[in-house]
Design a protein around this motif. Structure first.
Motif, PDB file in Angstrom:
ATOM      1  N   ILE A   1      -0.336  -5.118  -5.093  1.00  0.00           N
ATOM      2  CA  ILE A   1       0.599  -4.029  -4.747  1.00  0.00           C
ATOM      3  C   ILE A   1       1.967  -4.252  -5.389  1.00  0.00           C
ATOM      4  CG2 ILE A   1       1.402  -5.003  -2.552  1.00  0.00           C
ATOM      5  CD1 ILE A   1       0.884  -1.273  -3.455  1.00  0.00           C
ATOM      6  N   GLN A   2       2.294  -5.491  -5.703  1.00  0.00           N
ATOM      7  CA  GLN A   2       3.585  -5.775  -6.325  1.00  0.00           C
ATOM      8  C   GLN A   2       3.693  -5.219  -7.742  1.00  0.00           C
ATOM      9  OE1 GLN A   2       5.035  -9.816  -5.590  1.00  0.00           O
ATOM     10  NE2 GLN A   2       3.556  -9.945  -3.914  1.00  0.00           N
TER      11      GLN A   2
ATOM     12  N   VAL B   1       3.152  -2.907   3.893  1.00  0.00           N
ATOM     13  CA  VAL B   1       2.749  -1.613   4.424  1.00  0.00           C
ATOM     14  C   VAL B   1       3.208  -0.558   3.430  1.00  0.00           C
ATOM     15  CG1 VAL B   1       2.956   0.036   6.304  1.00  0.00           C
ATOM     16  CG2 VAL B   1       2.891  -2.406   6.804  1.00  0.00           C
ATOM     17  N   VAL B   2       2.257   0.233   2.951  1.00  0.00           N
ATOM     18  CA  VAL B   2       2.539   1.282   1.975  1.00  0.00           C
ATOM     19  C   VAL B   2       2.437   2.630   2.670  1.00  0.00           C
ATOM     20  CG1 VAL B   2       1.669   2.436  -0.098  1.00  0.00           C
ATOM     21  CG2 VAL B   2       1.758  -0.056   0.003  1.00  0.00           C
ATOM     22  N   CYS B   3       3.457   3.452   2.481  1.00  0.00           N
ATOM     23  CA  CYS B   3       3.399   4.833   2.952  1.00  0.00           C
ATOM     24  C   CYS B   3       2.872   5.655   1.787  1.00  0.00           C
ATOM     25  CB  CYS B   3       4.765   5.335   3.384  1.00  0.00           C
ATOM     26  SG  CYS B   3       4.734   7.073   3.887  1.00  0.00           S
ATOM     27  N   LEU B   4       1.691   6.251   1.968  1.00  0.00           N
ATOM     28  CA  LEU B   4       1.065   7.058   0.933  1.00  0.00           C
ATOM     29  C   LEU B   4       1.277   8.524   1.266  1.00  0.00           C
ATOM     30  CD1 LEU B   4      -0.732   6.796  -1.641  1.00  0.00           C
ATOM     31  CD2 LEU B   4      -2.684   7.237  -0.123  1.00  0.00           C
ATOM     32  N   LYS B   5       1.994   9.235   0.400  1.00  0.00           N
ATOM     33  CA  LYS B   5       2.251  10.669   0.573  1.00  0.00           C
ATOM     34  C   LYS B   5       1.072  11.433  -0.001  1.00  0.00           C
ATOM     35  CE  LYS B   5       6.389  10.041   2.194  1.00  0.00           C
ATOM     36  NZ  LYS B   5       6.796  10.430   3.521  1.00  0.00           N
ATOM     37  N   ARG B   6       0.441  12.257   0.830  1.00  0.00           N
ATOM     38  CA  ARG B   6      -0.782  12.947   0.447  1.00  0.00           C
ATOM     39  C   ARG B   6      -0.582  14.454   0.440  1.00  0.00           C
ATOM     40  NH1 ARG B   6      -4.936  10.882   4.414  1.00  0.00           N
ATOM     41  NH2 ARG B   6      -6.384  11.765   2.927  1.00  0.00           N
ATOM     42  N   LYS B   7      -1.636  15.186   0.098  1.00  0.00           N
ATOM     43  CA  LYS B   7      -1.579  16.647   0.070  1.00  0.00           C
ATOM     44  C   LYS B   7      -1.238  17.212   1.437  1.00  0.00           C
ATOM     45  CE  LYS B   7      -4.942  17.757  -3.528  1.00  0.00           C
ATOM     46  NZ  LYS B   7      -6.205  18.443  -3.796  1.00  0.00           N
TER      47      LYS B   7
END
Length: 95
Positions: free
Chosen positions: A55-56, A31-37
């Motif tokens: 993803i690794q 699970v990736v937390c993607l920080k966006r605008k």
């Protein structure tokens, strides 16, 4: 929108967490937390073997483009509705 259409999400990787399968009911995933605008964030599932291997190669802080598919379902046992964002491709963006 067709079920197989992809959406592009762009942002910085905030975290990458491995979640093992639980009681053989689910599957291993990252699970990736993607920080966006605008102080938004998205939690994106990386489920298939190929995308889990991909993803690794990335790390927290990388600027990326992730092509995702939106999946939703209702739990048969609880009736709870779920919306999932599932990664299909990831690309590093050079700043």
């Amino acid at each position: 929108m067709k079920n197989d259409e992809l959406t592009e999400l762009v942002g910085y990787i905030g975290s990458i967490e491995f979640e093992p399968a639980k009681n053989n009911l689910h599957f291993d995933k990252y699970v990736v937390c993607l920080k966006r605008k605008y102080r938004q964030s998205s939690y994106i599932d990386f489920r298939s073997r190929a995308i889990m291997n991909e993803i690794q190669k990335f790390k927290e802080g990388d600027l990326v483009s992730i092509m995702v598919r939106h999946e939703s379902h209702t739990s048969k046992s609880s009736g709870i509705r779920y919306n999932n964002i599932v990664a299909k491709e990831i690309t590093l963006i050079k700043e």
